[in-house]
Enzyme design. Structure first.
Site, mmCIF file in Angstrom:
data_model
loop_
_atom_site.group_PDB
_atom_site.id
_atom_site.type_symbol
_atom_site.label_atom_id
_atom_site.label_comp_id
_atom_site.label_asym_id
_atom_site.label_seq_id
_atom_site.Cartn_x
_atom_site.Cartn_y
_atom_site.Cartn_z
ATOM 1 N N LYS A 28 -2.503 -8.366 -8.045
ATOM 2 C CA LYS A 28 -3.278 -8.380 -6.790
ATOM 3 C C LYS A 28 -2.708 -7.251 -5.918
ATOM 4 C CE LYS A 28 -4.382 -9.411 -2.494
ATOM 5 N NZ LYS A 28 -4.018 -8.069 -2.021
ATOM 6 N N PRO A 29 -3.423 -6.109 -5.863
ATOM 7 C CA PRO A 29 -2.909 -4.984 -5.054
ATOM 8 C C PRO A 29 -3.265 -5.146 -3.583
ATOM 9 C CG PRO A 29 -4.976 -4.362 -6.087
ATOM 10 C CD PRO A 29 -4.714 -5.797 -6.506
ATOM 11 N N CYS A 87 10.161 1.688 2.299
ATOM 12 C CA CYS A 87 11.046 0.558 2.625
ATOM 13 C C CYS A 87 12.501 1.006 2.725
ATOM 14 C CB CYS A 87 10.895 -0.525 1.575
ATOM 15 S SG CYS A 87 11.105 0.102 -0.080
ATOM 16 N N SER A 130 -5.106 -4.596 -0.143
ATOM 17 C CA SER A 130 -6.520 -4.310 0.154
ATOM 18 C C SER A 130 -6.688 -2.917 0.763
ATOM 19 C CB SER A 130 -7.079 -5.349 1.128
ATOM 20 O OG SER A 130 -7.035 -6.615 0.531
ATOM 21 N N GLU A 177 11.534 -2.615 11.656
ATOM 22 C CA GLU A 177 10.990 -1.540 10.831
ATOM 23 C C GLU A 177 9.929 -0.782 11.636
ATOM 24 O OE1 GLU A 177 9.398 -3.408 7.263
ATOM 25 O OE2 GLU A 177 10.242 -1.812 6.038
ATOM 26 N N TRP A 236 0.813 -1.222 0.000
ATOM 27 C CA TRP A 236 0.000 0.000 0.000
ATOM 28 C C TRP A 236 0.845 1.270 0.000
ATOM 29 C CZ3 TRP A 236 1.660 2.638 4.161
ATOM 30 C CH2 TRP A 236 2.189 1.898 5.223
ATOM 31 N N ASN A 237 2.130 1.187 0.340
ATOM 32 C CA ASN A 237 2.846 2.450 0.603
ATOM 33 C C ASN A 237 3.202 3.238 -0.661
ATOM 34 O OD1 ASN A 237 4.848 0.619 -0.081
ATOM 35 N ND2 ASN A 237 6.324 1.423 1.392
ATOM 36 N N GLU A 280 10.763 -8.045 -3.193
ATOM 37 C CA GLU A 280 11.223 -6.731 -2.712
ATOM 38 C C GLU A 280 10.628 -6.560 -1.325
ATOM 39 O OE1 GLU A 280 13.200 -4.522 -4.098
ATOM 40 O OE2 GLU A 280 13.431 -5.452 -6.054
ATOM 41 N N LEU A 281 11.444 -6.736 -0.290
ATOM 42 C CA LEU A 281 10.885 -6.877 1.067
ATOM 43 C C LEU A 281 11.257 -5.705 1.976
ATOM 44 C CD1 LEU A 281 11.609 -10.709 1.301
ATOM 45 C CD2 LEU A 281 9.590 -9.557 0.403
ATOM 46 N N GLY A 311 6.524 -6.278 -0.476
ATOM 47 C CA GLY A 311 5.800 -6.208 0.785
ATOM 48 C C GLY A 311 6.706 -6.613 1.930
ATOM 49 N N SER A 312 6.103 -7.117 2.970
ATOM 50 C CA SER A 312 6.882 -7.431 4.172
ATOM 51 C C SER A 312 7.707 -8.703 3.992
ATOM 52 C CB SER A 312 5.938 -7.609 5.360
ATOM 53 O OG SER A 312 5.071 -8.691 5.110
HETATM 54 P P1 NAP Z 1 2.382 -6.904 3.388
HETATM 55 O O1 NAP Z 1 1.503 -6.978 4.567
HETATM 56 O O2 NAP Z 1 3.421 -7.945 3.228
HETATM 57 O O3 NAP Z 1 1.415 -6.899 2.124
HETATM 58 C C1 NAP Z 1 1.898 -6.760 0.819
HETATM 59 C C2 NAP Z 1 0.946 -7.409 -0.157
HETATM 60 O O4 NAP Z 1 0.898 -8.810 0.122
HETATM 61 C C3 NAP Z 1 -0.490 -6.917 -0.063
HETATM 62 O O5 NAP Z 1 -1.050 -6.916 -1.347
HETATM 63 C C4 NAP Z 1 -1.154 -7.971 0.793
HETATM 64 O O6 NAP Z 1 -2.540 -8.076 0.542
HETATM 65 C C5 NAP Z 1 -0.438 -9.204 0.288
HETATM 66 N N1 NAP Z 1 -0.467 -10.347 1.195
HETATM 67 C C6 NAP Z 1 -0.554 -10.364 2.550
HETATM 68 N N2 NAP Z 1 -0.571 -11.643 3.000
HETATM 69 C C7 NAP Z 1 -0.496 -12.439 1.909
HETATM 70 C C8 NAP Z 1 -0.473 -13.848 1.703
HETATM 71 N N3 NAP Z 1 -0.534 -14.705 2.721
HETATM 72 N N4 NAP Z 1 -0.393 -14.314 0.435
HETATM 73 C C9 NAP Z 1 -0.336 -13.465 -0.601
HETATM 74 N N5 NAP Z 1 -0.358 -12.119 -0.479
HETATM 75 C C10 NAP Z 1 -0.426 -11.617 0.766
HETATM 76 O O7 NAP Z 1 3.145 -5.512 3.301
HETATM 77 P P2 NAP Z 1 2.529 -4.057 3.372
HETATM 78 O O8 NAP Z 1 2.186 -3.776 4.794
HETATM 79 O O9 NAP Z 1 1.470 -3.867 2.343
HETATM 80 O O10 NAP Z 1 3.767 -3.164 2.909
HETATM 81 C C11 NAP Z 1 4.748 -2.731 3.773
HETATM 82 C C12 NAP Z 1 5.981 -3.596 3.651
HETATM 83 O O11 NAP Z 1 6.426 -3.588 2.311
HETATM 84 C C13 NAP Z 1 7.138 -3.057 4.457
HETATM 85 O O12 NAP Z 1 7.807 -4.129 5.079
HETATM 86 C C14 NAP Z 1 8.034 -2.402 3.406
HETATM 87 O O13 NAP Z 1 9.385 -2.312 3.783
HETATM 88 C C15 NAP Z 1 7.817 -3.307 2.250
HETATM 89 N N6 NAP Z 1 8.151 -2.642 0.981
HETATM 90 C C16 NAP Z 1 9.286 -3.045 0.307
HETATM 91 C C17 NAP Z 1 9.645 -2.403 -0.874
HETATM 92 C C18 NAP Z 1 10.891 -2.817 -1.620
HETATM 93 O O14 NAP Z 1 11.029 -2.424 -2.771
HETATM 94 N N7 NAP Z 1 11.779 -3.602 -1.040
HETATM 95 C C19 NAP Z 1 8.860 -1.367 -1.374
HETATM 96 C C20 NAP Z 1 7.719 -0.989 -0.664
HETATM 97 C C21 NAP Z 1 7.367 -1.648 0.510
HETATM 98 P P3 NAP Z 1 -3.647 -7.542 1.569
HETATM 99 O O15 NAP Z 1 -3.407 -6.084 1.716
HETATM 100 O O16 NAP Z 1 -4.924 -7.841 0.859
HETATM 101 O O17 NAP Z 1 -3.482 -8.321 2.821
#
Ligand code: NAP
Length: 479
Positions: free
Chosen positions: A176-177, A285, A179, A383, A152-153, A251-252, A229-230
């Protein structure tokens, strides 16, 4: 703008679908109001989206790259033409300031432009043969159907950074973006529709991440998962994808150190640290998480930095005077508060901030500076993902390197020194995929973005960013 009325449907095989489904409500983190809704679909619709991408792959990958790129260029133009609309949606559902949202739209578009050009430079190789009756070649081929899961960020840029290279390489895609911010992604897909991409080439599904993620990782027609994501979810996807040896880009999370040495230009270091730390309210991130300042300039840095932080205005991102918007939700604010309380309980001092901006019910937290920070505090290990700048005193270059590398993350690091020799020696020892040397904003479409260690696998952006969407096929020709 009435975003609620936007056509927030899913897009499968060139059709807008999902009207009959339960709706996912999307909230404005600044006000708690519903910004819009989109469908909550499940396994069946995800399968349909994958099927449509799979069917479209044959024709899309057979087009000349110049033909594929013509669609990307139209998409790029449409995004820029509709910059204000897209930026407003980003601010409404994600909370960042409108100024930053406009910046994100430009940044998102730059990836499409870059990969539209880079697609034309997918070269194979000719290998000198050991046998005069043989020719040896390396061909590059698109991996196939790609599933992209985004956070989402940066709801626009994290999508285009994947879609740009995937589509240019000849892959088709199911998106899949998050939610929390699906409306930006759906709007981007609307522009794809307007740009005339052939049906099935791009698809989007929204809903339960566990179900959709499970299907995307289990479905044999999906050849690659690209995820931002995370680290926690990244590891889960890696496990799930392992059963079919799917290609994976991850990309975590990050926990970026900012090292300020005593020969740094303090003005530059303060300004760059402000940019790195407080962009997106500290929810990036690569944002600086832990600041290490050498003892000779520690007090001066803390004082000058804190004065700048006190000037930041917290408020609704739509207000032109706002510098720091809300955090994404109440859980995020609670985490920030817990990190600050933990630090204070272990001896840190709050120089400025350290409280909710308007009260616990709101998603706003005051930009905060902590001094007298130690390595065992949560802020220095996890984080924080919020506007908190913890500053620890260090004495030597070696200590800076050891502390910086003492994290499981290895995404971004920042070093401030005017000495070419010290900077080079330190950076050579840092285990981070991205380093800003006297620079708080290193990210750009033409540069590789990605992490070492638990920050991920693969690179997005740069010429490296398209490689992850290509297979290498070696062809040995006997004449
Ligand atoms: P997140 O909770 O890991 O969610 C990311 C995406 O994964 C969302 O679309 C989420 O969907 C989905 N997701 C969650 N659980 C899942 C599962 N079991 N199976 C498949 N998909 C699943 O991360 P976030 O809170 O959105 O983003 C913040 C994190 O992203 C931070 O840790 C940040 O450092 C990292 N990030 C990294 C980068 C990079 O380039 N390295 C860039 C930006 C952000 P739902 O929303 O529907 O649950």
């Amino acid at each position: 703008m009435n975003v609620v009325s936007m056509k927030a449907l899913n897009y499968i095989n060139g059709e807008w679908v999902g009207e009959e489904h339960d709706r996912l409500e999307v909230f404005n983190p600044a006000s708690g109001e519903i910004v819009g809704t989109c469908p909550k679909v499940g396994r069946v619709e995800t399968q349909l989206a994958v099927d449509s991408a799979y069917t479209a792959f044959s024709e899309w990958s057979s087009l000349s790259v110049y033909e594929r790129v013509s669609y990307l260029k139209k998409w790029h133009q449409l995004i820029l033409q509709n910059k204000e609309e897209l930026a407003t949606i980003i601010t409404l559902e994600m909370g960042k300031t409108l100024k930053e949202a406009r910046g994100e739209v430009d940044y998102a578009a730059s990836y499409i432009e870059w990969f539209a050009e880079e697609g034309k430079r997918i070269y194979g190789e000719i290998i000198p043969s050991h046998n005069k009756e043989k020719r040896m070649q390396v061909w590059k081929k698109p991996v196939g159907v790609v599933a992209a899961i985004t956070p989402w960020n940066f709801p626009a840029a994290m999508l285009t950074r994947k879609m740009g290279p995937a589509l240019a390489a000849g892959c088709t895609i199911v998106v899949k973006p998050s939610s929390d911010t699906p409306l930006t992604a759906i709007k981007l897909i609307e522009y794809c529709h307007e740009a005339g991409f052939p049906k099935g080439v791009v698809n989007i599904v929204t809903g339960s991440s566990a179900i959709i993620g499970d299907e995307l990782t289990k479905n044999e027609k999906v050849r690659k998962i690209t995820f931002t994501g995370s680290t926690e979810v990244g590891k889960k996807l890696m496990e799930q994808a392992a059963h079919q040896m799917k290609r994976l880009s991850l990309e975590l999370g990050g926990h970026a150190p900012i090292i300020v040495l005593d020969d740094a230009n303090i003005d530059k270091a303060v300004q760059a640290t402000m940019a790195s730390k407080f962009r997106n309210a500290g929810q990036t991130c690569i944002c600086g998480n832990r600041i290490y300042v050498q003892s000779g300039i520690y007090d001066e840095f803390v004082e000058r930095f804190s004065k700048e932080v006190q000037k930041l205005k917290v408020g609704n991102g739509l207000d032109a005077t706002t510098d720091i918007g809300p955090l994404i939700n109440s859980a995020a604010v609670q985490k920030v508060n817990e990190h600050v309380e933990d630090a204070v309980s272990k001896g840190a001092s709050i120089v400025t901030g350290g409280v909710y901006a308007y009260g616990k019910e709101d998603n706003f937290y005051l930009p905060t500076v902590l001094s007298n920070v130690k390595s065992d505090m949560l802020v220095m290990r996890e984080e924080t993902f919020g506007p908190v700048a913890p500053i620890q005193k260090i004495t030597s270059d070696q200590e800076a390197i050891e502390l910086a590398n003492s994290s499981p993350y290895g995404l971004a690091a920042y070093v401030f020194t005017e000495s070419m020799s010290r900077g080079t020696k330190i950076i050579e020892k840092l285990d981070f995929g991205i380093v800003g040397w006297n620079d708080g904003a290193p990210s750009a479409a033409q540069a590789p973005f990605g992490g070492m260690k638990e920050s991920g696998i693969g690179r997005e952006g740069g010429h490296q960013g398209i490689e992850d969407f290509l297979e290498t096929q070696y062809v040995s020709i006997a004449l």
